[in-house]
Design a protein around this motif. Structure first.
Motif, PDB file in Angstrom:
ATOM      1  N   THR A 231      68.817  66.135  23.781  1.00  0.00           N
ATOM      2  CA  THR A 231      67.994  67.247  23.823  1.00  0.00           C
ATOM      3  C   THR A 231      66.512  66.627  23.446  1.00  0.00           C
ATOM      4  OG1 THR A 231      68.133  67.448  21.318  1.00  0.00           O
ATOM      5  CG2 THR A 231      69.524  68.875  22.701  1.00  0.00           C
TER       6      THR A 231
ATOM      7  N   TRP B 246      74.194  68.010  33.336  1.00  0.00           N
ATOM      8  CA  TRP B 246      74.281  68.081  31.933  1.00  0.00           C
ATOM      9  C   TRP B 246      75.790  68.067  31.506  1.00  0.00           C
ATOM     10  CZ3 TRP B 246      71.884  71.631  35.189  1.00  0.00           C
ATOM     11  CH2 TRP B 246      70.415  71.348  34.999  1.00  0.00           C
TER      12      TRP B 246
ATOM     13  N   SER C 260      72.210  70.975  26.177  1.00  0.00           N
ATOM     14  CA  SER C 260      71.290  70.111  27.064  1.00  0.00           C
ATOM     15  C   SER C 260      70.382  70.918  28.225  1.00  0.00           C
ATOM     16  CB  SER C 260      72.019  68.767  27.603  1.00  0.00           C
ATOM     17  OG  SER C 260      72.400  68.044  26.498  1.00  0.00           O
TER      18      SER C 260
END
Length: 498
Positions: A29, A219, A274
Motif C-alpha cells: 500500500t 494486484w 492494494s
C-alpha cells in the motif's frame, strides 16, 4: 485563498491491519503509506457498528447507531435526519457524492445532499435518479461476479466463502470502482477548466475490498503468500466467544479448509486493498496536477472491517467487535494551513468524530447535537483524544424487523443471515467499550467478554472471570452507563407545530 477543500476517500470492509505501515508484512500500500507520512494514521480508530448502513449513518451524522435506532441494514436515514453532506451543501460547499450509498433509501433524490451523484454503475450524474432504483446495482453488477479463474486447489470451495479468485482485467476496468474513479477525475478536470473557486467536498465511496474476494492482475499476483501474518485460530478451539461466531462457523463450510486455502483468500483480500491504494494514488496525483492537493484536507478510512478467515469465518457480523471488523484505518492529511506532526497516533478515536472535524475545518456550525469530537487538536502531536471508544449492534429477542430475513441457502450471505433469524443469543444486543489496553463487551443475553490487548492481541482468551481485572472492569461498566446516559437520545432542533 484557503479554500478548505475536503476529500473523503472511503473503503468498504477494510481492516486496519491490512495496511503495510500498520505492520502487515504481505501488504502493498505505497500510496496510503506515503499519505500516513504526510499526515496522521490513527492505529486505534473504531467504527461504531461493524456493518455498512449503521456505520455510515453514524459517521455521516456524528450520532451513535443506538441514538436513532440504526441497527440494521434495512433501516436507512429518514428525511428529517441531518448529515454532514447536506450541511456542507447548505453552507456553500459544492458536494460531489461518488459511489456507495448505504445511507439514503433507494431512488431518493439527493439534491439536498449533493450537487452531483454518481452511483458507480456508469458515469452519469444521477443526483435526481428519475425513478432509477439504486438497488439495481445488485442486478446490473452481475459481471462483477464473472470472468475469474482460481488456482486448482480452490476450484471447489463453497460459495459461502465469498472466494472468487483472479478476475479478468478487462472486466475489472468496467467495474464499480473504475467508474467511481473516472467520475472523480472528470469532476476535477471540469473544475480546473472552469476555474471554480467554490470550496468542495468530494465524497468517494468505493466497493473494494468488500467480498467477494476477487481481484485482477497486477494486484492479484503481487501479494506474496509466504509473508502473510498469522491467522487467528478457528473459533471452536476457543472458549466463551460470542454465539454469532460459533453459529456462522457451523454454516460457512470452511471447516475442512487447509492453511493454503485460507492464505489464498487472505492474499486476494490484500490484493483488493492494494487496488484500493492504487485508486487513491490516482486521485492524489490528479489533485496535485490540478494544484488542489495542498489546500485540501484528505480523510481515508473504511466503514468497518472483515474477518478474512480469522476465527475460521469470513465476511462480517453485526454484534461482534474483534479488531478485524471494528478497528478500521483512518488516515488524515490536513491542508497546508495546519501545522502537522506526521506519525502513527495511538489516540483512541471514532469514525463519528468525522463530522465535528470536517465542520471545524470548514468553519461551519452543524446546528444539531454531536457526539463526535473534532480531531484537529491531534494534528500537531496531541495523542490524548478520548478516554473510551464504542462499537455496538444486535437486537432484542422478537425484533423481527432487525433480522434481515428472506435470504435462502442460495445466497452467499445465508450463513450469517439465517443465524440472525434464530431466536437464540447469537444476534442479540451487545456493546463494546475500549479503554486503554482493555476491550469489554456487555452482552444482553449471553456471557460478557473482556480482552487485554497487550497480553492477548488476537482476542483469544476471554478474561471476564479473571479477578485480576475486577477493579478496571467496574470502571468500564460505569463508563458504559455514562455513555448510554449521554447518548441515548437527543432533542431535535426543529420544533413541531402544536
Amino acid at each position: 485563498m484557503n479554500k478548505k477543500n475536503i476529500v473523503l476517500f472511503v473503503a468498504d470492509q477494510m481492516r486496519s491491519d491490512s495496511l503495510a505501515h500498520m505492520g502487515n508484512t504481505a501488504s502493498i500500500t505505497p500510496n496510503l503509506d506515503k499519505l500516513a507520512k504526510e499526515g496522521i494514521s490513527f492505529e486505534n480508530a473504531y467504527c461504531q457498528n461493524p456493518v455498512c448502513v449503521p456505520s455510515r449513518c453514524s459517521f455521516l451524522t456524528g450520532l451513535y447507531p443506538h441514538t436513532t435506532g440504526h441497527r440494521t441494514m434495512h433501516f436507512l436515514q429518514r428525511e428529517d435526519e441531518e448529515n454532514i453532506l447536506r450541511k456542507m451543501k447548505q453552507n456553500g460547499y459544492e458536494v460531489i457524492w461518488i459511489g456507495r450509498n448505504d445511507v439514503l433509501p433507494s431512488g431518493m433524490p439527493k439534491t439536498e445532499y449533493c450537487d452531483e451523484f454518481y452511483n458507480g454503475l456508469d458515469q452519469l450524474n444521477r443526483v435526481n435518479p428519475e425513478g432509477l432504483s439504486e438497488s439495481s446495482f445488485f442486478k446490473q453488477s452481475g459481471d462483477y461476479m464473472k470472468g475469474f479463474t482460481r488456482p486448482e486447489f480452490m476450484k471447489d470451495v463453497s460459495p459461502y466463502s465469498f472466494y472468487l479468485g483472479r478476475q479478468d482485467s478487462e472486466l475489472a476496468e468496467q467495474g464499480f470502482d473504475y467508474n467511481c474513479i473516472q467520475s472523480a477525475l472528470d469532476y476535477i478536470d471540469r473544475r480546473t477548466k472552469e476555474g471554480s473557486e467554490k470550496p468542495f467536498l468530494l465524497y468517494i465511496s468505493l466497493i473494494y475490498p468488500h467480498p467477494p474476494y476477487v481481484c485482477s492482475d497486477p494486484w492479484y499476483s503481487m501479494i506474496d503468500r509466504t509473508k502473510l501474518p498469522e491467522k487467528r485460530p478457528d473459533v471452536e478451539k476457543l472458549k466463551d466467544k460470542p454465539g454469532m461466531l460459533y453459529g456462522i462457523r457451523e454454516k460457512q463450510e470452511l471447516k475442512s479448509w487447509t492453511d493454503q486455502k485460507y492464505d489464498e483468500l487472505r492474499a486476494t483480500y490484500l490484493a483488493m486493498v492494494s487496488q484500493f491504494d492504487e485508486h487513491y494514488g490516482i486521485i492524489s496525483d490528479k489533485l496535485k496536477a490540478s494544484g488542489l492537493y495542498d489546500e485540501t484536507s484528505i480523510f481515508v478510512f473504511s466503514d468497518h472491517g472483515d474477518y478474512t478467515g480469522d476465527y475460521g469465518i469470513v465476511e462480517k457480523v453485526q454484534n461482534c467487535f474483534e479488531d478485524p471488523i471494528s478497528n478500521i484505518p483512518l488516515i488524515v492529511k490536513p491542508s497546508a494551513s495546519y501545522n502537522v506532526k506526521s506519525r502513527i497516533s495511538p489516540a483512541l478515536v471514532e469514525l463519528l468524530d468525522l463530522p465535528a472535524t470536517i465542520s471545524e475545518i470548514a468553519g461551519i456550525d452543524l446546528g444539531y447535537t454531536q457526539f463526535g469530537k473534532s480531531l484537529i487538536h491531534t494534528f500537531n502531536g496531541d495523542d490524548e483524544h478520548k478516554d473510551a471508544v464504542f462499537c455496538e449492534g444486535g437486537r432484542l429477542h422478537g425484533e423481527v424487523q432487525a433480522m434481515e430475513g428472506g435470504h435462502g441457502p442460495k445466497s452467499h450471505y445465508w450463513p450469517r443471515l439465517s443465524t440472525q433469524c434464530e431466536e437464540g443469543p447469537q444476534h442479540t444486543k451487545a456493546c463494546m467499550i475500549r479503554m486503554g489496553n482493555l476491550k469489554y463487551t456487555y452482552r444482553l443475553y449471553e456471557k460478557d467478554e473482556l480482552y487485554d490487548l497487550d497480553k492477548d492481541p488476537m482476542e483469544l482468551r476471554n478474561a471476564i472471570d479473571d479477578p485480576a481485572y475486577s477493579e478496571r472492569l467496574t470502571e468500564m461498566k460505569a463508563r458504559l452507563l455514562q455513555y448510554y446516559m449521554e447518548t441515548g437520545d437527543f432533542v431535535p432542533v426543529k420544533r413541531d407545530a402544536r
